[in-house]
Each structure stands twice: as C-alpha cells, then as structure tokens.
Design a protein around this motif. Structure first.
Motif, mmCIF file in Angstrom:
data_model
loop_
_atom_site.group_PDB
_atom_site.id
_atom_site.type_symbol
_atom_site.label_atom_id
_atom_site.label_comp_id
_atom_site.label_asym_id
_atom_site.label_seq_id
_atom_site.Cartn_x
_atom_site.Cartn_y
_atom_site.Cartn_z
ATOM 1 N N GLN A 134 1.143 -9.835 -3.830
ATOM 2 C CA GLN A 134 -0.005 -8.840 -5.001
ATOM 3 C C GLN A 134 -0.354 -9.051 -5.564
ATOM 4 O OE1 GLN A 134 3.036 -7.844 -6.737
ATOM 5 N NE2 GLN A 134 4.914 -8.171 -5.541
ATOM 6 N N ARG A 135 -1.167 -10.464 -5.179
ATOM 7 C CA ARG A 135 -2.383 -9.928 -5.345
ATOM 8 C C ARG A 135 -3.286 -8.692 -4.683
ATOM 9 N NH1 ARG A 135 -4.299 -15.413 -6.664
ATOM 10 N NH2 ARG A 135 -3.402 -15.527 -3.999
ATOM 11 N N ALA A 179 -5.789 -3.230 -3.909
ATOM 12 C CA ALA A 179 -5.269 -2.135 -3.182
ATOM 13 C C ALA A 179 -5.113 -0.662 -4.165
ATOM 14 C CB ALA A 179 -4.603 -1.956 -2.154
ATOM 15 N N VAL A 180 -4.492 -1.045 -5.184
ATOM 16 C CA VAL A 180 -4.149 0.330 -5.847
ATOM 17 C C VAL A 180 -5.244 0.854 -6.502
ATOM 18 C CG1 VAL A 180 -1.495 -0.255 -6.311
ATOM 19 C CG2 VAL A 180 -3.230 -1.136 -8.155
ATOM 20 N N ARG A 205 -5.340 4.461 -2.417
ATOM 21 C CA ARG A 205 -4.621 3.853 -3.171
ATOM 22 C C ARG A 205 -3.100 4.145 -2.573
ATOM 23 N NH1 ARG A 205 -8.803 5.909 -5.311
ATOM 24 N NH2 ARG A 205 -7.846 7.962 -6.548
ATOM 25 N N VAL A 206 -3.247 5.290 -2.230
ATOM 26 C CA VAL A 206 -1.782 5.729 -2.001
ATOM 27 C C VAL A 206 -0.402 5.261 -1.576
ATOM 28 C CG1 VAL A 206 0.070 8.248 -0.993
ATOM 29 C CG2 VAL A 206 -1.972 8.312 -2.355
ATOM 30 N N SER A 265 -0.874 1.831 -0.986
ATOM 31 C CA SER A 265 -0.474 0.825 -1.309
ATOM 32 C C SER A 265 0.316 1.516 -2.785
ATOM 33 C CB SER A 265 -1.242 -0.052 -2.345
ATOM 34 O OG SER A 265 -2.210 1.146 -3.101
ATOM 35 N N GLU A 266 0.750 2.099 -3.392
ATOM 36 C CA GLU A 266 2.164 1.995 -3.998
ATOM 37 C C GLU A 266 2.862 2.108 -3.097
ATOM 38 O OE1 GLU A 266 2.063 2.392 -7.370
ATOM 39 O OE2 GLU A 266 0.230 2.212 -7.670
ATOM 40 N N ILE A 267 3.132 3.060 -2.259
ATOM 41 C CA ILE A 267 3.486 3.097 -1.158
ATOM 42 C C ILE A 267 4.739 1.632 -1.124
ATOM 43 C CG2 ILE A 267 4.867 3.947 1.045
ATOM 44 C CD1 ILE A 267 3.085 6.186 0.445
ATOM 45 N N VAL A 268 3.808 1.060 -0.644
ATOM 46 C CA VAL A 268 4.615 -0.593 -0.057
ATOM 47 C C VAL A 268 4.526 -1.920 -0.924
ATOM 48 C CG1 VAL A 268 2.977 -2.689 0.815
ATOM 49 C CG2 VAL A 268 2.271 -0.260 1.852
ATOM 50 N N ARG A 269 3.947 -0.822 -2.376
ATOM 51 C CA ARG A 269 4.245 -1.731 -3.214
ATOM 52 C C ARG A 269 6.283 -1.464 -4.126
ATOM 53 N NH1 ARG A 269 0.966 -1.610 -9.461
ATOM 54 N NH2 ARG A 269 2.163 0.350 -9.396
ATOM 55 N N GLU A 270 6.123 -0.305 -4.078
ATOM 56 C CA GLU A 270 7.505 0.497 -4.858
ATOM 57 C C GLU A 270 8.154 0.278 -3.504
ATOM 58 O OE1 GLU A 270 7.219 3.507 -7.148
ATOM 59 O OE2 GLU A 270 4.799 3.371 -7.720
ATOM 60 N N LYS A 271 8.275 0.685 -2.746
ATOM 61 C CA LYS A 271 8.926 1.260 -1.703
ATOM 62 C C LYS A 271 9.833 -0.363 -0.691
ATOM 63 C CE LYS A 271 9.760 5.273 -3.174
ATOM 64 N NZ LYS A 271 10.715 5.768 -4.065
ATOM 65 N N VAL A 272 9.110 -0.596 -0.483
ATOM 66 C CA VAL A 272 8.902 -2.432 0.254
ATOM 67 C C VAL A 272 9.115 -2.989 0.054
ATOM 68 C CG1 VAL A 272 7.188 -3.619 2.474
ATOM 69 C CG2 VAL A 272 8.163 -0.652 2.676
#
Length: 140
Positions: free
Chosen positions: A84-85, A90-91, A99-100, A102-109
């Motif tokens: 998370q940190r 990254a975002v 940033r893009v 990192s958002e994919i990783v955060r939300e989708k993965v």
C-alpha cells in the motif's frame, strides 16, 4: 590522507545504492519484471527497500516493479502494508504512465482480484483470468 567515518546513515545509503543498482541491472532487459519473493518476510523486506529507493528509480524500472505485482502471491499482496505504501507513492509519481499503471495495479490487481475471488460473478472472474493471462504473456 583523510579517513572517512562510516556512520550508520552512510552504511545504510551504501546498502540502498547496491539494492538500486541490483534492481536496475535485473530490469535492464526487454520484458523483464521484478520477481518478488512469495513469502511474507522476504517480500516485505524487498518492498521496504523499494519504497526507500523509489524516488531514485527511472520510469522504466518503476513500471517493471509495478508489473511484478501482477504475479505476486495473493496472500503476500493482501497482508503487506508496504504494498500500500509503495502504491501510494506510485500514484503520486511525476510520470503519468507510472501513475496510470499504479492505479491499474491498485484497483484491478490488489482490490479487484481479491473481490472477484470472493464473488461468484463469472464475468468478473473472466476479466481477472484475462488480466493474469495477458500479464503472463507479456512477461514471459
């Protein structure tokens, strides 16, 4: 002849320099990605170090580190605050593509896979399978 004292801060900085150089050399090849250790303790230490050197990494190295999250063991992913940190850093990165991704990783993965595995929605499961298959094709 002057003798430099090696303070703990200097030694820590040297350790981080070595880690950065090692990661950059591993990720120099086309289609490379970071392979995290799939146990809590080993992956946790790796991620702590990556968090510390994140600002010094190049764009391509950052993106390849993020791609490594696609194949990180689910139990390790969901139990580490370092993940998370790192994603919080990254975002907010200067580079738009970092940033893009990192958002994919955060939300989708990180969130999507966990939710999809708990959900019985076949469409979501197909999307997750597709993401995993595409990630493995790109990486392998």
């Amino acid at each position: 002849m002057s003798s430099k004292s090696h303070t703990p801060a200097d030694q820590n900085q040297q350790k981080l320099d070595v880690i950065l150089t090692t990661i950059e050399s591993k990720l120099r090849n086309t289609y490379s990605y970071i392979k995290f250790k799939n146990n809590d303790e080993g992956a946790s230490e790796e991620l702590k170090n990556i968090c510390l050197i994140w600002p010094r990494m190049t764009k391509i190295v950052k993106m390849r580190v993020l791609i490594g999250f696609f194949l990180l063991n689910m139990e390790v992913r969901s139990n580490m605050e370092e993940v998370q940190r790192l994603l919080e850093s990254a975002v907010e990165d200067d580079d738009e593509w970092v940033r893009v991704l990192s958002e994919i990783v955060r939300e989708k993965v990180l969130l999507g896979v966990k939710n999809a595995e708990e959900d019985d929605d076949p469409e979501q499961k197909n999307v997750i399978r597709s993401i995993r298959a595409t990630s493995e094709q790109i990486i392998n």
